[in-house]
Enzyme design. Structure first.
Site, mmCIF file in Angstrom:
data_model
loop_
_atom_site.group_PDB
_atom_site.id
_atom_site.type_symbol
_atom_site.label_atom_id
_atom_site.label_comp_id
_atom_site.label_asym_id
_atom_site.label_seq_id
_atom_site.Cartn_x
_atom_site.Cartn_y
_atom_site.Cartn_z
ATOM 1 N N SER A 76 0.834 -1.202 0.000
ATOM 2 C CA SER A 76 0.000 0.000 0.000
ATOM 3 C C SER A 76 0.868 1.252 0.000
ATOM 4 C CB SER A 76 -0.898 0.020 1.234
ATOM 5 O OG SER A 76 -0.110 0.309 2.372
ATOM 6 N N LYS A 77 0.230 2.334 -0.409
ATOM 7 C CA LYS A 77 0.945 3.611 -0.425
ATOM 8 C C LYS A 77 1.396 3.943 0.984
ATOM 9 C CE LYS A 77 -2.533 5.243 -3.531
ATOM 10 N NZ LYS A 77 -3.541 6.231 -3.825
ATOM 11 N N ARG A 78 0.508 3.670 1.927
ATOM 12 C CA ARG A 78 0.801 4.095 3.293
ATOM 13 C C ARG A 78 2.026 3.375 3.857
ATOM 14 N NH1 ARG A 78 -3.666 2.822 6.401
ATOM 15 N NH2 ARG A 78 -4.918 3.678 4.714
ATOM 16 N N GLY A 112 5.173 3.503 0.633
ATOM 17 C CA GLY A 112 5.634 4.772 0.060
ATOM 18 C C GLY A 112 5.818 4.717 -1.437
#
Ligand code: GLU
Length: 494
Positions: free
Chosen positions: A246-248, A251
């Site tokens: 995930s983006k969270r 990154g």
């Protein structure tokens, strides 16, 4: 068979990430495979989180990947009337109702149910309010959400997932879910279905993370009197610690832009992404666009989660090693003019581009790329490890510098001496430069390797590379002679 219409409906709340790109790719492949259409719909109803920068990034990322669409982009926010009308219709047909329960009441009931170890589903307080009861609450200004009225019956609602087979859920497991907030805004679950109905979507290909919505969405299709599309849910992509990518938590490494900036070839990234969730049924890993379209089928989408083999602790790999290997494969095998076009774009951003690479020096430019590409992994390598061919401000790798050059102080004489022999050659080609080098080694009674390794390091900055005499010809006499004459700078004050 009626027309296949698939869609890619990203929520524009961040950059295009590899999970989104994979979803777009699989839908694109299915459209191409079936002669169908891909519809791009931006699901921008979350006003607070949607940004125009994100929309631009998504469109730009798709274009860079070469994933074209047939309709859209449509913007979900411009269909708000459709969503509200659908909610109204569901109330009128008895499939939905207004619920006036306050947040506090609902929380208290939930806490009590949890304490008593009972079901925490909505208890149906407002399910059967009479016309007068509703009117009285509305008159008193009590805010209401709209809930979908799940039939109270035995049995199951289900669908035949093209990947996972029959998926079913019991009616009594599904609570009366909210479809419109008390501020009048319809929720994703409803908007998504209304838009898919309007866009005549025949196949919904999306991640398994949406499966919690799918049975409820099937109920919405049925209640709205629309045919239920075919669903195909793709596995999730996990990292080595089995966390969802995930983006969270990961990154920029999950952003398509990250790969673009690091010199990935767009189709190579697609080729890598498709293998995160699909397999051809044999051990092939490299597919041209045409081969992949030919080989693709929904049935071969994986059932189990795929692994993005990203080792943060290993600086050698800035991403999954397979992604790099696939990129390197394309880098080394695509027609050199295609590589040339990508290198041109990168050189332009690096101040390394000269217009005569498109003119009188085009042949030299392409031949040089051809000569050096075998050891490279990304397009950026041409400007980094390959910099010495295109500029004079290249870095010298300290290890070979120490081992091949600084260890032999005599090279301060030998290399300028060799430069003079090169300057005097009738022809500066492979044969003559080799004869000159070997001749000098013989006279000095040293191994030719000493001169060869030193020249490679001094002239290219690198430990390894193509055959040295090819390197000399590619660099050209002028550069070679100048760099060899100037050897003293490397020894500094020694
Ligand atoms: N906007 C949703 C998302 O980005 C789309 C889900 C779907 O494919 O239905 O996750």
């Amino acid at each position: 068979m009626s027309e296949v219409r698939v869609r890619f409906p990203p929520s524009p709340t961040g950059y295009l990430h590899i999970g989104g790109a994979r979803t777009a790719l699989l839908n694109w492949l299915y459209a191409k495979k079936t002669g169908g259409k891909l519809i791009l719909r931006i699901e921008d109803t979350d006003e607070e989180r949607s940004t125009s920068a994100s929309i631009d990034g998504i469109l730009d990322g798709l274009s860079w990947l070469g994933l074209d669409w047939d309709e859209g982009p449509y913007f979900q926010s411009s269909f708000a009337d459709d969503h509200c009308r659908a909610a109204q219709k569901l109330i009128e047909t008895g499939h939905a109702y207004k619920c006036f329960c306050s947040k506090e009441e609902l929380e208290a009931k939930r806490d009590a149910a949890m304490a008593a170890k009972q079901d925490v589903k909505y208890d149906g307080t407002c399910r059967n309010l009479s016309g007068e009861e509703i009117a009285a609450r509305e008159k008193a200004g009590i805010p209401a959400v709209i809930r979908f009225k799940v039939e109270k019956k035995d049995g199951v609602v289900g669908y035949d997932d093209r990947v996972l087979g029959r998926i079913e859920r019991r009616y009594d497991d599904i609570e009366d879910f909210v479809i419109v907030r008390s501020n009048g805004k319809p929720l994703y679950l409803l908007c998504n279905v209304v838009d898919d109905i309007r866009d005549r979507i025949s196949h919904v290909i999306r991640g398994q993370d949406h499966m919690t919505n799918t049975t409820r969405q099937v109920l919405l299709y049925e209640a709205l009197g629309a045919p239920v599309p075919v669903f195909a849910h793709m596995p999730l992509t996990l990292d080595l610690q089995k966390r969802k990518i995930s983006k969270r938590s990961h990154g920029e490494i999950v952003a398509v832009q990250f790969y673009r900036e690091r010199g990935f070839i767009p189709w190579a990234l697609c080729n890598f992404l498709v293998l995160l969730g699909w397999n051809p049924g044999d051990d092939r890993e490299i597919f041209s666009r045409e081969e992949l379209i030919e080989a693709f089928s929904l049935e071969r989408i994986g059932k189990t989660n795929s692994i993005f083999n990203y080792r943060k602790d290993d600086p050698k790999f800035f991403t999954d090693p397979k992604a790099i290997a696939i990129n390197a494969h394309y880098l080394r095998t695509l027609p050199i003019v295609e590589i040339g076009a990508l290198v041109k774009k990168h050189f332009q951003t690096q101040g390394l581009w000269h217009d005569d690479y498109d003119g009188p020096r085009r042949e030299w430019f392409l031949a040089t790329l051809e000569l050096i590409r075998d050891r490279f992994h990304t397009i950026n390598d041409f400007a980094e490890a390959g910099r010495a061919y295109f500029a004079d401000d290249y870095a010298l790798d300290p290890q070979p510098l120490a081992k091949n050059v600084l260890k032999h102080p005599e090279l301060r004489e030998w290399l300028p001496g060799l430069a003079e022999r090169f300057a005097a050659l009738k022809l500066f080609d492979k044969e003559h430069t080799e004869t000159a080098t070997r001749g000098m080694a013989e006279e000095l009674a040293i191994k030719p390797g000493i001169l060869i390794n030193a020249m490679r390091t001094v002239l290219t900055g690198q430990l390894a590379g193509p055959g040295l005499f090819d390197v000399l010809v590619a660099l050209g006499r002028e550069k070679v002679v100048a760099r060899l004459r100037d050897i003293d700078r490397l020894f500094g004050g020694i």
